[in-house]
Design a protein around this motif. Structure first.
Motif, PDB file in Angstrom:
ATOM      1  N   SER A  11       0.806  -1.224   0.000  1.00 16.32           N
ATOM      2  CA  SER A  11       0.000   0.000   0.000  1.00 16.32           C
ATOM      3  C   SER A  11       0.839   1.273   0.000  1.00 16.32           C
ATOM      4  CB  SER A  11      -0.914   0.014   1.229  1.00 16.32           C
ATOM      5  OG  SER A  11      -1.768  -1.105   1.206  1.00 16.32           O
ATOM      6  N   ASP A  12       2.132   1.137   0.237  1.00 18.76           N
ATOM      7  CA  ASP A  12       3.005   2.309   0.284  1.00 18.76           C
ATOM      8  C   ASP A  12       3.096   2.945  -1.112  1.00 18.76           C
ATOM      9  OD1 ASP A  12       5.140   3.985   1.642  1.00 18.76           O
ATOM     10  OD2 ASP A  12       6.289   3.100  -0.022  1.00 18.76           O
ATOM     11  N   GLU A  14       5.273   4.838  -2.545  1.00 18.81           N
ATOM     12  CA  GLU A  14       6.581   4.742  -3.207  1.00 18.81           C
ATOM     13  C   GLU A  14       6.828   3.337  -3.741  1.00 18.81           C
ATOM     14  OE1 GLU A  14      11.245   5.029  -2.022  1.00 18.81           O
ATOM     15  OE2 GLU A  14       9.959   6.661  -1.330  1.00 18.81           O
ATOM     16  N   PHE A  15       6.545   2.313  -2.932  1.00 19.51           N
ATOM     17  CA  PHE A  15       6.747   0.945  -3.397  1.00 19.51           C
ATOM     18  C   PHE A  15       5.807   0.640  -4.556  1.00 19.51           C
ATOM     19  CE2 PHE A  15       6.242  -3.667  -3.443  1.00 19.51           C
ATOM     20  CZ  PHE A  15       7.561  -4.064  -3.459  1.00 19.51           C
ATOM     21  N   ALA A  16       4.536   0.991  -4.428  1.00 14.14           N
ATOM     22  CA  ALA A  16       3.573   0.749  -5.514  1.00 14.14           C
ATOM     23  C   ALA A  16       3.970   1.511  -6.772  1.00 14.14           C
ATOM     24  CB  ALA A  16       2.161   1.120  -5.069  1.00 14.14           C
ATOM     25  N   GLY A  17       4.527   2.703  -6.607  1.00 15.96           N
ATOM     26  CA  GLY A  17       5.004   3.474  -7.759  1.00 15.96           C
ATOM     27  C   GLY A  17       6.165   2.790  -8.460  1.00 15.96           C
ATOM     28  N   ARG A  18       7.064   2.222  -7.675  1.00 20.99           N
ATOM     29  CA  ARG A  18       8.178   1.474  -8.270  1.00 20.99           C
ATOM     30  C   ARG A  18       7.653   0.273  -9.042  1.00 20.99           C
ATOM     31  NH1 ARG A  18      11.736  -0.456  -3.800  1.00 20.99           N
ATOM     32  NH2 ARG A  18      13.003  -1.279  -5.504  1.00 20.99           N
ATOM     33  N   VAL A  19       6.707  -0.442  -8.443  1.00 21.02           N
ATOM     34  CA  VAL A  19       6.120  -1.594  -9.128  1.00 21.02           C
ATOM     35  C   VAL A  19       5.453  -1.138 -10.421  1.00 21.02           C
ATOM     36  CG1 VAL A  19       4.328  -3.387  -8.987  1.00 21.02           C
ATOM     37  CG2 VAL A  19       5.892  -3.012  -7.051  1.00 21.02           C
ATOM     38  N   MET A  20       4.745  -0.020 -10.382  1.00 22.39           N
ATOM     39  CA  MET A  20       4.078   0.487 -11.583  1.00 22.39           C
ATOM     40  C   MET A  20       5.084   0.773 -12.702  1.00 22.39           C
ATOM     41  SD  MET A  20       1.798   3.936 -12.113  1.00 22.39           S
ATOM     42  CE  MET A  20       3.214   4.976 -11.774  1.00 22.39           C
ATOM     43  N   LEU A  82       9.559  -0.442   4.242  1.00 21.90           N
ATOM     44  CA  LEU A  82       8.445  -0.464   3.284  1.00 21.90           C
ATOM     45  C   LEU A  82       8.899  -0.818   1.863  1.00 21.90           C
ATOM     46  CD1 LEU A  82       6.422   2.618   4.573  1.00 21.90           C
ATOM     47  CD2 LEU A  82       5.834   0.196   4.841  1.00 21.90           C
ATOM     48  N   GLY A  83       9.793  -1.800   1.785  1.00 23.67           N
ATOM     49  CA  GLY A  83      10.231  -2.293   0.487  1.00 23.67           C
ATOM     50  C   GLY A  83      11.341  -1.498  -0.165  1.00 23.67           C
ATOM     51  N   SER A  84      11.819  -0.442   0.478  1.00 32.32           N
ATOM     52  CA  SER A  84      12.916   0.331  -0.131  1.00 32.32           C
ATOM     53  C   SER A  84      14.195  -0.491  -0.192  1.00 32.32           C
ATOM     54  CB  SER A  84      13.147   1.641   0.631  1.00 32.32           C
ATOM     55  OG  SER A  84      13.580   1.383   1.957  1.00 32.32           O
ATOM     56  N   ASN A  85      14.261  -1.581   0.551  1.00 29.30           N
ATOM     57  CA  ASN A  85      15.415  -2.475   0.532  1.00 29.30           C
ATOM     58  C   ASN A  85      15.272  -3.593  -0.510  1.00 29.30           C
ATOM     59  OD1 ASN A  85      13.308  -3.629   2.036  1.00 29.30           O
ATOM     60  ND2 ASN A  85      14.694  -4.788   3.350  1.00 29.30           N
ATOM     61  N   VAL A  86      14.226  -3.546  -1.303  1.00 34.83           N
ATOM     62  CA  VAL A  86      14.015  -4.530  -2.368  1.00 34.83           C
ATOM     63  C   VAL A  86      14.566  -3.952  -3.665  1.00 34.83           C
ATOM     64  CG1 VAL A  86      12.296  -5.811  -3.703  1.00 34.83           C
ATOM     65  CG2 VAL A  86      11.938  -5.443  -1.247  1.00 34.83           C
TER      66      VAL A  86
END
Length: 109
Positions: A11-12, A14-20, A82-86
């Motif tokens: 739901s974050d 920034e993470f969802a934006g990266r996925v997009m 929140l996934g910034s380490n992925v």
């Protein structure tokens, strides 16, 4: 594993934006693939759906997290990140790995 941590990451914004952004990259790769690729018609239809901006990045983020133990493990190791380490490469690999499942589900809908 904490589903709450995975939900928070999916739901974050920034993470969802990266996925997009990476979804667009994978969609472009699919749009350029060999037409003899298995499930090509469904894969290209789903790629078009993504390229036109109709997919929900948070939903795909949840699928990416739930389907890939490397990504879910990274989130579990540092939930506050929140996934910034992925790494982006892990997200791209996960998206490519689930593309057939998503495209076949899209075709069935």
């Amino acid at each position: 594993m904490s589903a709450k941590d995975h939900i928070a990451t999916a739901s974050d914004p920034e993470f969802a934006g990266r996925v997009m952004m990476i979804m667009f990259k994978v969609a472009q790769n699919v749009a350029s693939e060999d037409p003899a690729t298995a499930n090509h018609a469904e894969r290209i239809a789903y790629a078009s759906f993504v390229i036109m901006g109709n997919e929900k990045p948070q939903l795909v983020s949840a699928h990416v997290i739930s389907s890939n133990p490397t990504i879910s493990g990274a989130i579990d190791s540092d939930p506050a990140a929140l996934g910034s380490n992925v790494p982006d490469g892990d997200i791209e690999f996960a998206l490519a790995s689930i593309w057939d499942a998503r495209s076949l589900a899209f075709a069935a809908a």
